[in-house]
Design a protein around this motif. Sequence first.
Motif, mmCIF file in Angstrom:
data_model
loop_
_atom_site.group_PDB
_atom_site.id
_atom_site.type_symbol
_atom_site.label_atom_id
_atom_site.label_comp_id
_atom_site.label_asym_id
_atom_site.label_seq_id
_atom_site.Cartn_x
_atom_site.Cartn_y
_atom_site.Cartn_z
ATOM 1 N N THR A 176 76.810 -47.707 -13.568
ATOM 2 C CA THR A 176 76.463 -46.890 -12.202
ATOM 3 C C THR A 176 77.255 -45.680 -12.699
ATOM 4 O OG1 THR A 176 76.647 -48.619 -10.556
ATOM 5 C CG2 THR A 176 77.274 -46.597 -9.892
ATOM 6 N N GLU A 177 78.536 -45.616 -13.395
ATOM 7 C CA GLU A 177 79.243 -44.762 -13.848
ATOM 8 C C GLU A 177 78.424 -43.640 -14.911
ATOM 9 O OE1 GLU A 177 81.831 -42.860 -12.500
ATOM 10 O OE2 GLU A 177 82.444 -44.652 -11.349
ATOM 11 N N MET A 178 77.737 -44.392 -15.750
ATOM 12 C CA MET A 178 76.894 -43.777 -16.766
ATOM 13 C C MET A 178 75.684 -43.035 -16.436
ATOM 14 S SD MET A 178 78.259 -44.110 -19.630
ATOM 15 C CE MET A 178 79.602 -43.563 -18.745
ATOM 16 N N LYS A 179 75.148 -43.259 -15.086
ATOM 17 C CA LYS A 179 74.103 -42.684 -14.353
ATOM 18 C C LYS A 179 74.426 -41.620 -13.561
ATOM 19 C CE LYS A 179 71.867 -47.201 -13.513
ATOM 20 N NZ LYS A 179 71.272 -48.126 -12.520
ATOM 21 N N THR A 180 75.702 -41.142 -13.606
ATOM 22 C CA THR A 180 76.151 -40.113 -12.935
ATOM 23 C C THR A 180 75.907 -38.719 -13.740
ATOM 24 O OG1 THR A 180 78.387 -39.790 -13.732
ATOM 25 C CG2 THR A 180 77.972 -40.924 -11.688
ATOM 26 N N GLN A 181 75.446 -37.502 -13.146
ATOM 27 C CA GLN A 181 75.107 -36.292 -13.973
ATOM 28 C C GLN A 181 75.875 -35.618 -14.855
ATOM 29 O OE1 GLN A 181 73.210 -33.447 -11.127
ATOM 30 N NE2 GLN A 181 71.730 -34.940 -10.503
ATOM 31 N N ASN A 188 87.929 -35.160 -13.825
ATOM 32 C CA ASN A 188 88.926 -33.926 -13.490
ATOM 33 C C ASN A 188 89.400 -33.026 -14.609
ATOM 34 O OD1 ASN A 188 89.139 -34.779 -10.912
ATOM 35 N ND2 ASN A 188 90.536 -36.437 -11.110
ATOM 36 N N ASN A 189 88.737 -33.418 -15.794
ATOM 37 C CA ASN A 189 88.860 -32.564 -16.922
ATOM 38 C C ASN A 189 87.616 -31.916 -17.478
ATOM 39 O OD1 ASN A 189 91.947 -32.657 -17.248
ATOM 40 N ND2 ASN A 189 91.423 -34.834 -16.644
ATOM 41 N N PRO A 190 86.986 -30.985 -17.100
ATOM 42 C CA PRO A 190 85.624 -30.747 -17.550
ATOM 43 C C PRO A 190 85.756 -30.082 -19.060
ATOM 44 C CG PRO A 190 86.421 -28.911 -16.017
ATOM 45 C CD PRO A 190 87.656 -30.021 -16.021
ATOM 46 N N GLY A 191 86.950 -29.791 -19.632
ATOM 47 C CA GLY A 191 87.080 -29.725 -21.103
ATOM 48 C C GLY A 191 86.851 -30.707 -21.847
ATOM 49 N N TRP A 209 92.275 -49.741 -14.765
ATOM 50 C CA TRP A 209 91.900 -49.014 -15.997
ATOM 51 C C TRP A 209 90.834 -48.028 -15.914
ATOM 52 C CZ3 TRP A 209 88.339 -47.825 -19.973
ATOM 53 C CH2 TRP A 209 89.001 -47.231 -20.852
ATOM 54 N N PHE A 210 89.496 -48.798 -15.537
ATOM 55 C CA PHE A 210 88.300 -47.833 -15.685
ATOM 56 C C PHE A 210 88.254 -46.684 -14.466
ATOM 57 C CE2 PHE A 210 87.385 -51.772 -17.762
ATOM 58 C CZ PHE A 210 86.517 -51.409 -18.858
ATOM 59 N N LYS A 211 88.682 -47.065 -13.369
ATOM 60 C CA LYS A 211 88.588 -46.155 -12.107
ATOM 61 C C LYS A 211 89.563 -44.927 -12.587
ATOM 62 C CE LYS A 211 89.060 -45.577 -7.306
ATOM 63 N NZ LYS A 211 89.603 -46.113 -6.144
ATOM 64 N N PRO A 212 90.669 -45.050 -13.273
ATOM 65 C CA PRO A 212 91.704 -44.076 -13.515
ATOM 66 C C PRO A 212 90.897 -43.355 -14.741
ATOM 67 C CG PRO A 212 93.099 -45.806 -13.130
ATOM 68 C CD PRO A 212 91.578 -46.393 -12.870
ATOM 69 N N TYR A 213 90.278 -44.027 -15.461
ATOM 70 C CA TYR A 213 89.830 -43.451 -16.769
ATOM 71 C C TYR A 213 88.510 -42.362 -16.366
ATOM 72 C CZ TYR A 213 87.734 -43.144 -21.256
ATOM 73 O OH TYR A 213 87.009 -42.812 -22.374
ATOM 74 N N PHE A 214 87.696 -42.810 -15.297
ATOM 75 C CA PHE A 214 86.625 -42.020 -15.115
ATOM 76 C C PHE A 214 87.322 -40.710 -14.367
ATOM 77 C CE2 PHE A 214 84.058 -45.595 -16.732
ATOM 78 C CZ PHE A 214 83.157 -44.860 -17.252
ATOM 79 N N GLU A 215 88.206 -40.847 -13.561
ATOM 80 C CA GLU A 215 88.609 -40.108 -12.699
ATOM 81 C C GLU A 215 89.340 -39.046 -13.535
ATOM 82 O OE1 GLU A 215 91.477 -41.817 -9.992
ATOM 83 O OE2 GLU A 215 89.858 -42.532 -8.623
#
Length: 93
Positions: A77-82, A32-35, A22-28
């Motif tokens: 870790t994901e929350m630390k991305t820019q 992939n959707n900058p909107g 679930w989480f990996k596809p969610y963050f992808e």
Amino acid sequence: MVGESAPRYVGVLDGETSWNKWFKPYFEMLYNNPGIKAFCYINWNWEFWSNKIGFQWHDWKDARIEKNPFVLEAYNTEMKTQIFNHLNKKLEK
């Protein structure tokens, strides 16, 4: 905005399996959707509250990130991305 999101039927207790399912596809999807400018994750034990108050969420599982060390570390870790902005000070009136 993704107004309400939770790993329904997956939960967090299976650690890396939960993450990959679930989480990996969610963050992808977010990447992939900058909107998408915001998201809300519902950090809740769906099964417990369903049983307590009688709603039909009993099979949605436990979505509390802190309940699995793998999911907690990967989420942090994901929350630390820019791409994610966090409020670092109190809002003033």
